[in-house]
Design an enzyme around this catalytic site. Structure first.
Site, short mmCIF file in Angstrom:
data_model
loop_
_atom_site.label_atom_id
_atom_site.label_comp_id
_atom_site.label_asym_id
_atom_site.label_seq_id
_atom_site.Cartn_x
_atom_site.Cartn_y
_atom_site.Cartn_z
N ASP A 193 0.84 -1.20 0.00
CA ASP A 193 0.00 0.00 0.00
C ASP A 193 0.88 1.25 0.00
O ASP A 193 0.65 2.22 -0.75
CB ASP A 193 -0.89 -0.04 1.24
CG ASP A 193 -2.02 0.96 1.21
OD1 ASP A 193 -2.31 1.53 0.14
OD2 ASP A 193 -2.64 1.17 2.27
N ARG A 201 -10.39 10.00 -11.96
CA ARG A 201 -9.67 10.07 -10.66
C ARG A 201 -9.04 8.73 -10.29
O ARG A 201 -8.38 8.62 -9.25
CB ARG A 201 -10.65 10.52 -9.57
CG ARG A 201 -11.15 11.96 -9.73
CD ARG A 201 -12.26 12.23 -8.72
NE ARG A 201 -11.89 11.79 -7.40
CZ ARG A 201 -12.76 11.20 -6.55
NH1 ARG A 201 -14.02 11.00 -6.89
NH2 ARG A 201 -12.35 10.82 -5.36
N LYS A 202 -9.26 7.72 -11.09
CA LYS A 202 -8.77 6.38 -10.75
C LYS A 202 -7.33 6.20 -11.22
O LYS A 202 -7.01 6.49 -12.37
CB LYS A 202 -9.67 5.31 -11.38
CG LYS A 202 -11.09 5.35 -10.82
CD LYS A 202 -11.94 4.24 -11.37
CE LYS A 202 -12.28 4.48 -12.83
NZ LYS A 202 -13.27 3.50 -13.33
C1 LIG Z 1 3.22 8.59 0.65
C2 LIG Z 1 2.69 7.39 1.28
C3 LIG Z 1 1.45 6.84 0.61
C4 LIG Z 1 0.63 6.08 1.56
C5 LIG Z 1 -0.49 5.40 0.85
C6 LIG Z 1 -1.46 4.87 1.87
C7 LIG Z 1 -2.81 5.16 1.37
C8 LIG Z 1 -3.84 4.70 2.33
O1 LIG Z 1 -3.69 3.74 3.03
S1 LIG Z 1 -5.28 5.59 2.34
C9 LIG Z 1 -6.22 4.80 3.64
C10 LIG Z 1 -7.13 3.74 3.15
N1 LIG Z 1 -8.10 4.23 2.23
C11 LIG Z 1 -9.15 4.99 2.66
O2 LIG Z 1 -9.28 5.35 3.81
C12 LIG Z 1 -10.13 5.38 1.60
C13 LIG Z 1 -11.57 5.28 2.15
N2 LIG Z 1 -12.51 5.40 1.06
C14 LIG Z 1 -12.91 6.62 0.61
O3 LIG Z 1 -12.55 7.66 1.16
C15 LIG Z 1 -13.76 6.65 -0.62
O4 LIG Z 1 -14.42 5.42 -0.78
C16 LIG Z 1 -12.93 6.91 -1.91
C17 LIG Z 1 -12.27 8.30 -1.82
C18 LIG Z 1 -11.84 5.84 -2.12
C19 LIG Z 1 -13.84 6.86 -3.13
O5 LIG Z 1 -14.96 7.66 -2.85
P1 LIG Z 1 -15.40 8.82 -3.86
O6 LIG Z 1 -14.35 9.87 -3.91
O7 LIG Z 1 -16.77 9.25 -3.47
O8 LIG Z 1 -15.37 8.09 -5.25
P2 LIG Z 1 -16.57 7.80 -6.25
O9 LIG Z 1 -16.99 9.12 -6.86
O10 LIG Z 1 -17.61 6.95 -5.61
O11 LIG Z 1 -15.85 6.90 -7.34
C20 LIG Z 1 -14.91 7.42 -8.27
C21 LIG Z 1 -14.54 6.30 -9.19
O12 LIG Z 1 -13.78 5.32 -8.46
C22 LIG Z 1 -14.43 4.05 -8.48
N3 LIG Z 1 -14.24 3.45 -7.16
C23 LIG Z 1 -14.34 4.07 -5.96
N4 LIG Z 1 -14.03 3.21 -4.96
C24 LIG Z 1 -13.72 2.03 -5.55
C25 LIG Z 1 -13.35 0.76 -5.05
N5 LIG Z 1 -13.16 0.53 -3.75
N6 LIG Z 1 -13.12 -0.24 -5.94
C26 LIG Z 1 -13.27 -0.02 -7.28
N7 LIG Z 1 -13.62 1.18 -7.82
C27 LIG Z 1 -13.86 2.18 -6.96
C28 LIG Z 1 -15.89 4.36 -8.79
O13 LIG Z 1 -16.52 3.27 -9.38
C29 LIG Z 1 -15.75 5.54 -9.73
O14 LIG Z 1 -15.40 5.06 -10.99
P3 LIG Z 1 -15.82 5.86 -12.36
O15 LIG Z 1 -15.01 7.12 -12.41
O16 LIG Z 1 -15.49 4.90 -13.45
O17 LIG Z 1 -17.31 6.12 -12.25
#
Ligand SMILES: CCCCCCCC(=O)SCCNC(=O)CCNC(=O)[C@H](O)C(C)(C)COP(=O)(O)OP(=O)(O)OC[C@H]1O[C@@H](n2cnc3c(N)ncnc32)[C@H](O)[C@@H]1OP(=O)(O)O
Length: 142
Positions: free
Chosen positions: A40, A85-86
Protein backbone atom coordinates in the site's frame (compact mmCIF):
# COMPACT_ATOMS: atom_id res chain seq x y z
CA UNK A 1 7.01 0.45 9.72
CA UNK A 2 9.51 2.69 7.95
CA UNK A 3 10.54 2.21 4.34
CA UNK A 4 13.12 3.91 2.21
CA UNK A 5 12.09 4.81 -1.34
CA UNK A 6 13.95 5.80 -4.45
CA UNK A 7 12.43 7.10 -7.65
CA UNK A 8 13.84 5.35 -10.72
CA UNK A 9 13.39 5.74 -14.42
CA UNK A 10 9.91 6.31 -15.78
CA UNK A 11 7.12 5.87 -13.27
CA UNK A 12 8.73 3.16 -11.13
CA UNK A 13 9.42 3.53 -7.40
CA UNK A 14 11.59 1.13 -5.39
CA UNK A 15 11.09 0.63 -1.66
CA UNK A 16 13.13 -1.42 0.80
CA UNK A 17 11.69 -3.11 3.88
CA UNK A 18 13.70 -4.80 6.65
CA UNK A 19 11.52 -7.66 7.84
CA UNK A 20 11.93 -7.12 11.57
CA UNK A 21 10.97 -9.70 14.20
CA UNK A 22 7.99 -7.54 15.26
CA UNK A 23 6.50 -8.16 11.78
CA UNK A 24 6.07 -11.89 12.52
CA UNK A 25 2.85 -13.62 11.50
CA UNK A 26 3.24 -17.39 11.42
CA UNK A 27 6.35 -18.55 13.32
CA UNK A 28 9.44 -17.24 11.53
CA UNK A 29 7.60 -15.53 8.68
CA UNK A 30 6.25 -12.06 7.86
CA UNK A 31 2.60 -11.33 8.64
CA UNK A 32 0.47 -10.95 5.52
CA UNK A 33 -0.99 -7.69 6.81
CA UNK A 34 2.46 -6.18 7.13
CA UNK A 35 3.30 -7.12 3.56
CA UNK A 36 -0.04 -5.64 2.46
CA UNK A 37 0.82 -2.40 4.27
CA UNK A 38 4.21 -2.27 2.56
CA UNK A 39 2.57 -2.67 -0.86
CA UNK A 40 0.00 0.00 0.00
CA UNK A 41 2.82 2.33 0.96
CA UNK A 42 4.93 1.58 -2.13
CA UNK A 43 2.03 1.94 -4.58
CA UNK A 44 0.86 5.10 -2.81
CA UNK A 45 4.38 6.46 -3.13
CA UNK A 46 4.36 5.65 -6.87
CA UNK A 47 1.29 7.90 -7.16
CA UNK A 48 3.31 10.88 -5.88
CA UNK A 49 4.34 11.70 -9.46
CA UNK A 50 0.76 12.88 -9.98
CA UNK A 51 1.36 15.63 -7.38
CA UNK A 52 -2.15 15.13 -6.05
CA UNK A 53 -3.19 13.35 -2.83
CA UNK A 54 -4.46 9.80 -3.26
CA UNK A 55 -6.11 7.23 -1.05
CA UNK A 56 -6.34 3.49 -1.52
CA UNK A 57 -9.68 2.26 -2.86
CA UNK A 58 -8.86 -1.37 -3.53
CA UNK A 59 -5.77 -3.51 -2.95
CA UNK A 60 -5.29 -7.12 -4.01
CA UNK A 61 -2.25 -9.16 -2.94
CA UNK A 62 -0.97 -12.52 -4.17
CA UNK A 63 1.26 -14.16 -1.55
CA UNK A 64 3.42 -16.40 -3.72
CA UNK A 65 6.09 -17.54 -1.23
CA UNK A 66 6.75 -17.29 2.52
CA UNK A 67 9.11 -14.50 3.56
CA UNK A 68 11.31 -15.19 6.62
CA UNK A 69 12.10 -12.69 9.34
CA UNK A 70 15.52 -11.12 8.78
CA UNK A 71 14.91 -10.71 5.04
CA UNK A 72 15.32 -7.45 3.18
CA UNK A 73 12.46 -7.03 0.74
CA UNK A 74 12.60 -4.91 -2.38
CA UNK A 75 9.22 -3.64 -3.59
CA UNK A 76 8.93 -2.12 -7.05
CA UNK A 77 5.76 -0.16 -7.73
CA UNK A 78 4.39 1.87 -10.60
CA UNK A 79 1.35 3.54 -12.10
CA UNK A 80 -0.10 1.44 -14.91
CA UNK A 81 -2.70 3.97 -16.02
CA UNK A 82 -5.22 6.58 -14.98
CA UNK A 83 -8.93 7.00 -15.77
CA UNK A 84 -10.51 10.18 -14.43
CA UNK A 85 -9.67 10.07 -10.66
CA UNK A 86 -8.77 6.38 -10.75
CA UNK A 87 -5.08 5.46 -10.62
CA UNK A 88 -4.26 1.85 -11.45
CA UNK A 89 -1.03 0.59 -9.89
CA UNK A 90 0.93 -2.64 -9.56
CA UNK A 91 3.96 -3.84 -7.62
CA UNK A 92 6.01 -6.91 -6.86
CA UNK A 93 8.30 -7.96 -4.02
CA UNK A 94 11.62 -9.82 -4.08
CA UNK A 95 13.88 -10.97 -1.25
CA UNK A 96 17.24 -9.31 -1.90
CA UNK A 97 19.01 -10.12 1.40
CA UNK A 98 18.65 -12.90 3.93
CA UNK A 99 18.46 -16.68 3.98
CA UNK A 100 15.94 -17.01 1.10
CA UNK A 101 17.37 -14.18 -1.02
CA UNK A 102 16.92 -14.57 -4.76
CA UNK A 103 16.44 -11.37 -6.75
CA UNK A 104 15.07 -13.36 -9.69
CA UNK A 105 12.10 -14.73 -7.72
CA UNK A 106 8.96 -12.68 -7.15
CA UNK A 107 7.56 -13.64 -3.73
CA UNK A 108 4.42 -11.46 -3.83
CA UNK A 109 2.53 -9.23 -6.22
CA UNK A 110 -0.04 -6.50 -5.75
CA UNK A 111 -2.56 -4.61 -7.82
CA UNK A 112 -4.12 -1.49 -6.39
CA UNK A 113 -6.68 1.14 -7.31
CA UNK A 114 -6.01 4.57 -5.84
CA UNK A 115 -8.31 7.58 -6.06
CA UNK A 116 -7.16 11.16 -6.22
CA UNK A 117 -8.90 13.24 -3.56
CA UNK A 118 -9.14 16.90 -2.65
CA UNK A 119 -7.88 18.52 0.53
CA UNK A 120 -11.38 18.26 2.02
CA UNK A 121 -10.87 14.49 2.31
CA UNK A 122 -8.26 15.07 5.04
CA UNK A 123 -9.80 18.25 6.50
CA UNK A 124 -12.50 16.12 8.12
CA UNK A 125 -9.87 14.45 10.31
CA UNK A 126 -7.65 17.44 11.06
CA UNK A 127 -8.66 17.43 14.75
CA UNK A 128 -7.42 13.84 15.10
CA UNK A 129 -4.01 14.18 13.44
CA UNK A 130 -1.31 12.36 15.40
CA UNK A 131 2.19 13.84 15.22
CA UNK A 132 3.94 15.58 12.39
CA UNK A 133 3.25 14.23 8.88
CA UNK A 134 6.28 12.52 7.38
CA UNK A 135 7.67 13.80 4.08
CA UNK A 136 6.32 11.78 1.17
CA UNK A 137 9.74 11.96 -0.48
CA UNK A 138 12.31 9.30 0.32
CA UNK A 139 11.08 7.93 3.63
CA UNK A 140 7.70 6.80 4.81
CA UNK A 141 6.36 5.89 8.21
CA UNK A 142 3.22 3.95 9.04
C1 LIG B 1 3.22 8.59 0.65
C2 LIG B 1 2.69 7.39 1.28
C3 LIG B 1 1.45 6.84 0.61
C4 LIG B 1 0.63 6.08 1.56
C5 LIG B 1 -0.49 5.40 0.85
C6 LIG B 1 -1.46 4.87 1.87
C7 LIG B 1 -2.81 5.16 1.37
C8 LIG B 1 -3.84 4.70 2.33
O1 LIG B 1 -3.69 3.74 3.03
S1 LIG B 1 -5.28 5.59 2.34
C9 LIG B 1 -6.22 4.80 3.64
C10 LIG B 1 -7.13 3.74 3.15
N1 LIG B 1 -8.10 4.23 2.23
C11 LIG B 1 -9.15 4.99 2.66
O2 LIG B 1 -9.28 5.35 3.81
C12 LIG B 1 -10.13 5.38 1.60
C13 LIG B 1 -11.57 5.28 2.15
N2 LIG B 1 -12.51 5.40 1.06
C14 LIG B 1 -12.91 6.62 0.61
O3 LIG B 1 -12.55 7.66 1.16
C15 LIG B 1 -13.76 6.65 -0.62
O4 LIG B 1 -14.42 5.42 -0.78
C16 LIG B 1 -12.93 6.91 -1.91
C17 LIG B 1 -12.27 8.30 -1.82
C18 LIG B 1 -11.84 5.84 -2.12
C19 LIG B 1 -13.84 6.86 -3.13
O5 LIG B 1 -14.96 7.66 -2.85
P1 LIG B 1 -15.40 8.82 -3.86
O6 LIG B 1 -14.35 9.87 -3.91
O7 LIG B 1 -16.77 9.25 -3.47
O8 LIG B 1 -15.37 8.09 -5.25
P2 LIG B 1 -16.57 7.80 -6.25
O9 LIG B 1 -16.99 9.12 -6.86
O10 LIG B 1 -17.61 6.95 -5.61
O11 LIG B 1 -15.85 6.90 -7.34
C20 LIG B 1 -14.91 7.42 -8.27
C21 LIG B 1 -14.54 6.30 -9.19
O12 LIG B 1 -13.78 5.32 -8.46
C22 LIG B 1 -14.43 4.05 -8.48
N3 LIG B 1 -14.24 3.45 -7.16
C23 LIG B 1 -14.34 4.07 -5.96
N4 LIG B 1 -14.03 3.21 -4.96
C24 LIG B 1 -13.72 2.03 -5.55
C25 LIG B 1 -13.35 0.76 -5.05
N5 LIG B 1 -13.16 0.53 -3.75
N6 LIG B 1 -13.12 -0.24 -5.94
C26 LIG B 1 -13.27 -0.02 -7.28
N7 LIG B 1 -13.62 1.18 -7.82
C27 LIG B 1 -13.86 2.18 -6.96
C28 LIG B 1 -15.89 4.36 -8.79
O13 LIG B 1 -16.52 3.27 -9.38
C29 LIG B 1 -15.75 5.54 -9.73
O14 LIG B 1 -15.40 5.06 -10.99
P3 LIG B 1 -15.82 5.86 -12.36
O15 LIG B 1 -15.01 7.12 -12.41
O16 LIG B 1 -15.49 4.90 -13.45
O17 LIG B 1 -17.31 6.12 -12.25
Amino acid sequence: MAMQFTFGEGLEVTGMLDVANRYQGGPGFIHGGILTTAFDEAQGMACMVLRRPVVTGHLQIDFAAPIPLGSVLELRARIDGTVRRKVYTSAEARIVEGPFADPDVVVATSRGLFLTVGAEHFDRAKDFVDGVPVSPHGTSSV
